[in-house]
Scaffold this active site. Structure first.
Site, PDB file in Angstrom:
ATOM      1  N   GLU A 171      -1.157  26.470   6.687  1.00 20.33           N
ATOM      2  CA  GLU A 171      -0.225  26.318   5.563  1.00 20.33           C
ATOM      3  C   GLU A 171       1.019  27.170   5.794  1.00 20.33           C
ATOM      4  O   GLU A 171       1.378  28.040   5.011  1.00 20.33           O
ATOM      5  CB  GLU A 171      -0.978  26.631   4.263  1.00 20.33           C
ATOM      6  CG  GLU A 171      -2.146  25.642   4.086  1.00 20.33           C
ATOM      7  CD  GLU A 171      -3.062  25.922   2.900  1.00 20.33           C
ATOM      8  OE1 GLU A 171      -2.766  26.833   2.100  1.00 20.33           O
ATOM      9  OE2 GLU A 171      -4.077  25.198   2.767  1.00 20.33           O
ATOM     10  N   HIS A 193      -0.091  28.298  -1.375  1.00 27.63           N
ATOM     11  CA  HIS A 193      -0.833  27.364  -0.512  1.00 27.63           C
ATOM     12  C   HIS A 193       0.027  26.121  -0.322  1.00 27.63           C
ATOM     13  O   HIS A 193       1.010  25.909  -1.018  1.00 27.63           O
ATOM     14  CB  HIS A 193      -2.151  26.945  -1.185  1.00 27.63           C
ATOM     15  CG  HIS A 193      -3.207  28.007  -1.169  1.00 27.63           C
ATOM     16  ND1 HIS A 193      -4.299  27.967  -0.352  1.00 27.63           N
ATOM     17  CD2 HIS A 193      -3.342  29.140  -1.900  1.00 27.63           C
ATOM     18  CE1 HIS A 193      -5.065  29.028  -0.563  1.00 27.63           C
ATOM     19  NE2 HIS A 193      -4.500  29.755  -1.499  1.00 27.63           N
ATOM     20  N   GLU A 243       0.597  25.146  -5.019  1.00 29.55           N
ATOM     21  CA  GLU A 243       0.436  24.233  -3.888  1.00 29.55           C
ATOM     22  C   GLU A 243       1.823  23.659  -3.616  1.00 29.55           C
ATOM     23  O   GLU A 243       2.357  22.862  -4.393  1.00 29.55           O
ATOM     24  CB  GLU A 243      -0.551  23.103  -4.233  1.00 29.55           C
ATOM     25  CG  GLU A 243      -1.984  23.575  -4.483  1.00 29.55           C
ATOM     26  CD  GLU A 243      -2.788  23.873  -3.222  1.00 29.55           C
ATOM     27  OE1 GLU A 243      -2.228  23.733  -2.102  1.00 29.55           O
ATOM     28  OE2 GLU A 243      -3.956  24.248  -3.352  1.00 29.55           O
TER      29      GLU A 243
HETATM   30  O1  0X9 Z   1      -8.960  24.641  -1.770  1.00 25.35           O
HETATM   31  C1  0X9 Z   1      -8.201  25.588  -1.867  1.00 25.35           C
HETATM   32  O2  0X9 Z   1      -8.514  26.730  -1.532  1.00 25.35           O
HETATM   33  C2  0X9 Z   1      -6.809  25.375  -2.453  1.00 25.35           C
HETATM   34  N1  0X9 Z   1      -6.225  24.168  -1.977  1.00 25.35           N
HETATM   35  S1  0X9 Z   1      -5.798  24.002  -0.407  1.00 25.35           S
HETATM   36  O3  0X9 Z   1      -5.441  22.624  -0.178  1.00 25.35           O
HETATM   37  N2  0X9 Z   1      -4.497  24.862  -0.122  1.00 25.35           N
HETATM   38  O4  0X9 Z   1      -6.863  24.475   0.425  1.00 25.35           O
HETATM   39  C3  0X9 Z   1      -6.931  25.225  -3.953  1.00 25.35           C
HETATM   40  C4  0X9 Z   1      -7.410  26.443  -4.643  1.00 25.35           C
HETATM   41  C5  0X9 Z   1      -7.294  26.292  -6.126  1.00 25.35           C
HETATM   42  N3  0X9 Z   1      -8.559  26.122  -6.768  1.00 25.35           N
HETATM   43  C6  0X9 Z   1      -9.063  24.891  -7.112  1.00 25.35           C
HETATM   44  N4  0X9 Z   1      -8.443  23.798  -6.864  1.00 25.35           N
HETATM   45  N5  0X9 Z   1     -10.217  24.888  -7.782  1.00 25.35           N
HETATM   46 ZN    ZN Z   2      -4.665  26.554   1.029  1.00 24.89          ZN
END
Ligand code: 0X9
Ligand code: ZN
Ligand code: CA
Ligand code: CA
Length: 541
Positions: A101, A233, A306
């Site tokens: 990222e 992210h 994000e």
């Molecule tokens: O999955 C993750 O850690 C995050 N998205 S990523 O695509 N950058 O990997 C999101 C974390 C936020 N928490 C939730 N979506 N529950």
């Molecule tokens: Zn991420």
């Protein structure tokens, strides 16, 4: 490995099998020339250090600790009088939990640039540098950041580079390795080969450990200084608030006031960058993620950004936008991020009402975490059971409720003998006095700039009680002189637990740094005595 690198490695092995050639050791993987607008790790470090050299009065660079591979995890503090820990609200921003990222590190560097080059010329930036202490962590996962660039040209790597015992599968998903409800809810994997592997234990990754210890180091006099946080992210153009572990909007481990504040702050940021604001579990369930831990442990208003682009069809389209996108897609978040840095001064003020703004006075304690309360601080307590703690109380009943299982806010309160035991008299106050002392509380010099001490409370007792039993709140002046400002005594009747309100002027202590001491006593003959306090406030008018 490229052909050239393979040839070099072979040559090195033939010519000098025991020595690492200097050129090969120094060779640092980089972005392809078509993406040279991105920073690899050494370029990132150089830019951070150049900012500190150019702006030494407002930028201090430091390492929070090392990655598994021994790389420093670099951070910058940005504030006026940067060498001094001033009493200013703190904000934390971090980037690159996930190796691929890369736009997140560019965003972090852009924030550093706004805050430095804008200081003294941009009024918003100048005000925020002066009145806040902003910490930026530029790459939490430097090993993964580097490893991702050893592909052709990328590996689409996500995790850190820590080996896992008993398997050749490498890496932990750092954003599943935090210690709150770790692995609870199907939002991570227990398989080391999985991209969302949660690690062997909570905080098993060095990177999350040093992050945890840095955040812990910001607790001063019992109070977490960091009020707001953004973790960067990619991708999806979203702003997410906790919790990720549950789809429930306001579970027992979040107060309704905090939830409303999260929604308001989230939407206010999204209105500034065109992202979509939602609860993180609306995207999908995660457990052991960072913002859940930051909110649950420290009540930090913590958001996941994000970044660009919106959801794409492949991992390559998701995470590797052309470097020509960097300037506009980082600038896009400027007003949203500066908004949150500003709101860290009083997150509840985002709700707009004077009532909520007033919650940013000298004291606002919903008791959902322990904000510096110390039991038996003077060492003179005599009670043997039913001691004070900041806890989720069990309900007890003896001729009616004597300890309430419900609290005024959230799920915790300051309570005597929080557990139920086999009967109502198992964990009530026994044998004398139990006290609990607050963190130091600084009152403004003018008594008109702060309101009274207010709190919710009950004292419950059985029929064998007497005036020897009591709940008291004592103000300890700066010179240590104690004054009882609130007292309720026992009596020879059955008095059930029911939350009541109290309000007491603290005008006499204007300009002082005081402590509150809460005292519960079972004196005279043994009787059933329980007490609790919640939502202790000294508001501003
Ligand atoms: O999955 C993750 O850690 C995050 N998205 S990523 O695509 N950058 O990997 C999101 C974390 C936020 N928490 C939730 N979506 N529950
Ligand atoms: Zn991420
Ligand atoms: Ca400062
Ligand atoms: Ca509470």
């Amino acid at each position: 490995m490229s052909l050239l690198a393979t040839a070099l490695a072979l040559a090195a092995a033939l010519v000098a099998p025991l020595a690492v050639p200097a050129a090969a050791a120094a060779a640092e993987p980089d972005f392809p020339s078509s993406m040279s607008g991105y920073h690899n790790y050494p370029e990132m470090v150089a830019e951070i250090q150049a900012a500190a050299a150019s702006y030494p009065d407002i930028v201090q660079v430091f390492s929070i600790g090392k990655s598994y591979g021994g790389r420093d995890i670099w951070a910058a503090k940005i504030s006026d009088n940067v060498a001094t820990d001033e009493a200013e609200p703190e904000v934390l921003i971090d980037a690159l939990h996930h190796a691929r990222e890369h736009l997140t590190t560019e965003q972090a560097l852009a924030i550093l640039r706004w805050m430095t080059t804008g200081y003294g010329s941009d009024t918003t930036v100048t005000r925020l540098v002066n009145a806040r202490e902003t910490f930026i962590i530029f790459a939490l996962n430097p090993d993964g950041m580097r490893y991702d660039l050893t592909g052709d040209p990328f590996r689409a790597w996500r995790k850190n580079r820590q080996p896992n015992a008993g398997t050749t599968a490498v890496g932990t998903d750092l954003n599943r390795n935090y210690g709150y409800r770790w692995g609870c809810c199907g939002g991570s994997s227990g398989k080391p080969s999985a991209t969302t592997y949660r690690g062997a234990t909570p905080f098993s990754a060095p990177e999350t450990q040093v992050f945890r210890d840095f955040v812990k180091s910001r607790v001063i006099d019992g109070i977490q200084q960091i009020r707001a946080h953004i973790t960067l992210h990619t991708n999806g153009e979203l702003i997410l608030w906790p919790y990720g572990y549950t789809k429930t909007n306001v579970p027992a481990d979040m107060t309704s006031l905090d939830h409303t504040t999260f929604v308001t702050l989230g939407r206010a940021q999204a209105s500034r960058n065109g992202y979509t604001a939602q609860q993180s579990s609306d995207l999908y369930i995660t457990d052991g993620d960072q913002i859940d831990w930051l909110y649950a442990t420290y009540r930090i208003f913590s958001f996941t950004y994000e970044l660009y682009p919106s959801e794409q069809s492949t991992v390559w389209k998701d995470h590797y936008p052309d470097d020509s996108k960097i300037p506009a897609q980082t600038a896009r978040n400027r007003t949203a991020i500066l908004y949150l840095i500003n709101q860290a001064g009083c997150p509840y003020a985002a709700l707009g009402s004077d009532a909520r703004r007033a919650d940013c006075g000298p004291l606002f304690d919903d008791l959902e975490i322990n904000r510096g309360w110390v039991r038996n601080a003077a060492g003179t307590d005599t009670a043997t059971r039913g001691l004070w703690s900041v806890s989720n109380p069990a309900s007890t009943s003896s001729n009616g409720p004597k300890q309430l299982g419900t609290t005024v806010s959230g799920s915790r309160a300051l309570v005597t003998g929080a557990r139920a035991g086999t009967s109502a008299s198992t964990n009530d106050v026994d044998g004398g006095t139990t006290t609990v002392r607050s963190r130091p509380i600084t009152l403004p010099a003018s008594a008109t700039s702060y309101g009274p001490l207010t709190f919710r409370y009950y004292l419950a007792h059985g029929v064998t009680s007497s005036r020897d039993d009591a709940l008291r709140v004592i103000v300890e002046a700066q010179d240590g002189t104690p004054t009882v400002v609130f007292q309720e005594l026992g009596a020879a009747n059955d008095d059930d637990a029911a939350w009541a309100s109290a309000s007491r002027s603290l005008a006499a202590w204007a300009g002082q740094t005081i402590h509150l001491v809460v005292e519960a006593t079972d004196g005279g003959r043994d009787s059933l005595v329980e007490a609790a306090l919640d939502d202790i406030r000294i508001r501003r008018p």
